[in-house]
Design a protein around this motif. Sequence first.
Motif, short mmCIF file in Angstrom:
data_model
loop_
_atom_site.label_atom_id
_atom_site.label_comp_id
_atom_site.label_asym_id
_atom_site.label_seq_id
_atom_site.Cartn_x
_atom_site.Cartn_y
_atom_site.Cartn_z
N UNK A 113 10.24 13.48 -13.85
CA UNK A 113 10.06 13.94 -12.47
C UNK A 113 8.68 14.54 -12.26
N UNK A 114 8.22 15.34 -13.22
CA UNK A 114 6.89 15.94 -13.10
C UNK A 114 5.80 14.87 -13.04
N UNK A 115 5.94 13.86 -13.88
CA UNK A 115 4.94 12.80 -13.89
C UNK A 115 4.95 12.02 -12.57
N UNK A 116 6.13 11.76 -12.04
CA UNK A 116 6.22 11.06 -10.76
C UNK A 116 5.51 11.85 -9.66
N UNK A 117 5.67 13.16 -9.65
CA UNK A 117 5.01 13.99 -8.64
C UNK A 117 3.50 13.93 -8.78
N UNK A 118 3.02 13.94 -10.02
CA UNK A 118 1.57 13.88 -10.25
C UNK A 118 0.98 12.56 -9.79
N UNK A 119 1.69 11.46 -10.09
CA UNK A 119 1.20 10.14 -9.70
C UNK A 119 1.25 9.96 -8.18
N UNK A 120 2.26 10.53 -7.54
CA UNK A 120 2.34 10.48 -6.07
C UNK A 120 1.13 11.20 -5.47
N UNK A 121 0.77 12.34 -6.03
CA UNK A 121 -0.41 13.08 -5.55
C UNK A 121 -1.68 12.27 -5.75
N UNK A 122 -1.79 11.63 -6.92
CA UNK A 122 -2.98 10.83 -7.21
C UNK A 122 -3.15 9.71 -6.19
N UNK A 123 -2.04 9.07 -5.84
CA UNK A 123 -2.08 7.91 -4.94
C UNK A 123 -1.92 8.29 -3.47
N UNK A 124 -1.84 9.60 -3.19
CA UNK A 124 -1.69 10.08 -1.80
C UNK A 124 -0.45 9.49 -1.13
N UNK A 125 0.65 9.49 -1.89
CA UNK A 125 1.91 8.99 -1.37
C UNK A 125 2.97 10.08 -1.45
N UNK A 126 4.04 9.90 -0.69
CA UNK A 126 5.09 10.92 -0.61
C UNK A 126 5.85 11.07 -1.92
N UNK A 127 6.06 9.98 -2.63
CA UNK A 127 6.85 10.04 -3.86
C UNK A 127 6.44 8.91 -4.78
N UNK A 128 7.14 8.80 -5.91
CA UNK A 128 6.79 7.82 -6.92
C UNK A 128 8.01 7.55 -7.78
N UNK A 129 8.12 6.33 -8.29
CA UNK A 129 9.20 5.96 -9.19
C UNK A 129 8.61 5.41 -10.48
N UNK A 130 8.93 6.04 -11.61
CA UNK A 130 8.49 5.53 -12.91
C UNK A 130 9.32 4.33 -13.32
N UNK A 131 8.68 3.34 -13.89
CA UNK A 131 9.36 2.15 -14.40
C UNK A 131 8.95 1.92 -15.85
N UNK A 132 9.75 1.17 -16.61
CA UNK A 132 9.43 0.96 -18.03
C UNK A 132 8.07 0.31 -18.27
N UNK A 133 7.69 -0.63 -17.39
CA UNK A 133 6.40 -1.32 -17.50
C UNK A 133 5.89 -1.63 -16.11
N UNK A 134 4.62 -2.03 -16.04
CA UNK A 134 4.09 -2.48 -14.76
C UNK A 134 4.76 -3.77 -14.31
N UNK A 135 5.11 -4.63 -15.25
CA UNK A 135 5.81 -5.88 -14.93
C UNK A 135 7.15 -5.56 -14.27
N UNK A 136 7.89 -4.63 -14.88
CA UNK A 136 9.19 -4.23 -14.33
C UNK A 136 9.04 -3.61 -12.95
N UNK A 137 7.95 -2.87 -12.73
CA UNK A 137 7.71 -2.23 -11.43
C UNK A 137 7.56 -3.28 -10.33
N UNK A 138 6.73 -4.30 -10.58
CA UNK A 138 6.55 -5.35 -9.58
C UNK A 138 7.83 -6.13 -9.34
N UNK A 139 8.55 -6.44 -10.40
CA UNK A 139 9.81 -7.17 -10.26
C UNK A 139 10.81 -6.38 -9.43
N UNK A 140 10.93 -5.08 -9.73
CA UNK A 140 11.88 -4.23 -8.99
C UNK A 140 11.52 -4.16 -7.52
N UNK A 141 10.23 -4.00 -7.22
CA UNK A 141 9.80 -3.88 -5.83
C UNK A 141 10.04 -5.18 -5.05
#
Length: 478
Positions: A147-175
Amino acid sequence: MEMEANSWDNWVEQALSRLHTLKLIRSLRPIRLPNPLPALHDFEVFHRLSPWDRSAVEINISEPTFLKWVHEIPSSGDEAACGDGLDDENFGASHKKSRDLLLFSGNDYLGLSSHPTIGNAAAKAAQEHGMGPRGSALVCGYTNYHRLLESCLADLKKKEDCLLCPTGFAANMALMVALGNISSLLSTGEKPLRDERVAIFSDALNHASIIDGIRLAERQGSAEIFVYRHCDMPHLNKLLSSCTLKKKVVVTDSLFSMDGDFAPMVELAKLRKKHGFLLVIDDAHGTFVCGKNGGGVAEEFNCESDVDICVGTLSKAAGCHGGFIACSKRWKQLILSRGRSFIFSTAIPVPVVAATLDASSQNAAVVVSKKEKWRRTAIWNRVRDFRALTGIPIGSPIISLIVGSEEKALQASRHLLKSGFHVTAIRPPTVPPNSCRLRVTLTSVHTTEDVKKLTVALSDCISLSQIRVYSSSGYARL
């Protein structure tokens, strides 16, 4: 088009309402781990190249591996565990047991994989909490670290929230699957009618994970796919203008992994205002490398507010592992409820997540990117070095040297290997026929002298004056 742009918020809200009705909303329940952050004195930053940085680019391979590579003998890596793996009768007695190489083909752009702060944080977490995440994020693999890491990445990307995924490949597939699910959830029948489907507009040279994700959405009957020529905004505009579907999405790599060129972010932002589509970028190769604060390509081009969803990775410039989706809270809820590659994958191990956290709940890569400014300065200095030494007008740390045939690319790669450089030949099906290439990547821990030696070796095997850098074929890998 403001109303159309806001329509995506309404569609996502309606989809979530439908999931609530069907009792299919999923939740993340963080397991609390003690001492979630390293002590302040454990977090160090450095202001110049240090000895350990070089381990990110100075590598070693066994002599059998070297010989198999030179002779183009297929390998499953067995020689690393089984000894020589080659008999002297065919390859001659081997006096050297290994070869030292300079790596010019990795994605560790800032050299953070060897950073002691990151390694110490991972080791500390492993000793205290073990390695395994114990399950998927929706079961028991999600912790306060995540949860802490998701908050940090959301701040970095100037977005409201963030979801961690096992890999970048999995992130694109899920989206991509979640995008398609919107039309399924809002359908008036069992399957979406044509005008209820999501129209996904994809750059011809997008990453395989995007392609596979939209293929799956298309196969499920929830999306129609439109491929526009690589970075061709007039072509995209024409496709958008002629499309009668209401739910439009444009997805693109921000920095293309095989060609090294940037998506036309400013033009995309203008088209978004005109057509009201959802803009999704895969910023895998731009995160921590581009932008004043390492925020990525959108920050570099000052259009962060025009990007609706940003996919990224921790396995490249961050020097760790894993992927993420920076988005709104609504989108996060939808993706974690419908993104199958997220739902059915084991969560990122706690030590890997811990490697990115410091004592002030900041992402370690963000802190290093801000405080060790020399790293980002250095990588762009190496880009200028290569440009000056070769006369090739490269624009990023990813250098795609198109040589043509497969044999030419393999010969050049073998020459570089013999000269002490690890540079791979990229061939079909990754790239179109007759556009085979050498993919060279520069990092902040390469030196000017490293780049000079590489360009000398390159000039011995290819004609730098005749090299094409970017492919203009618009080859669609769909």
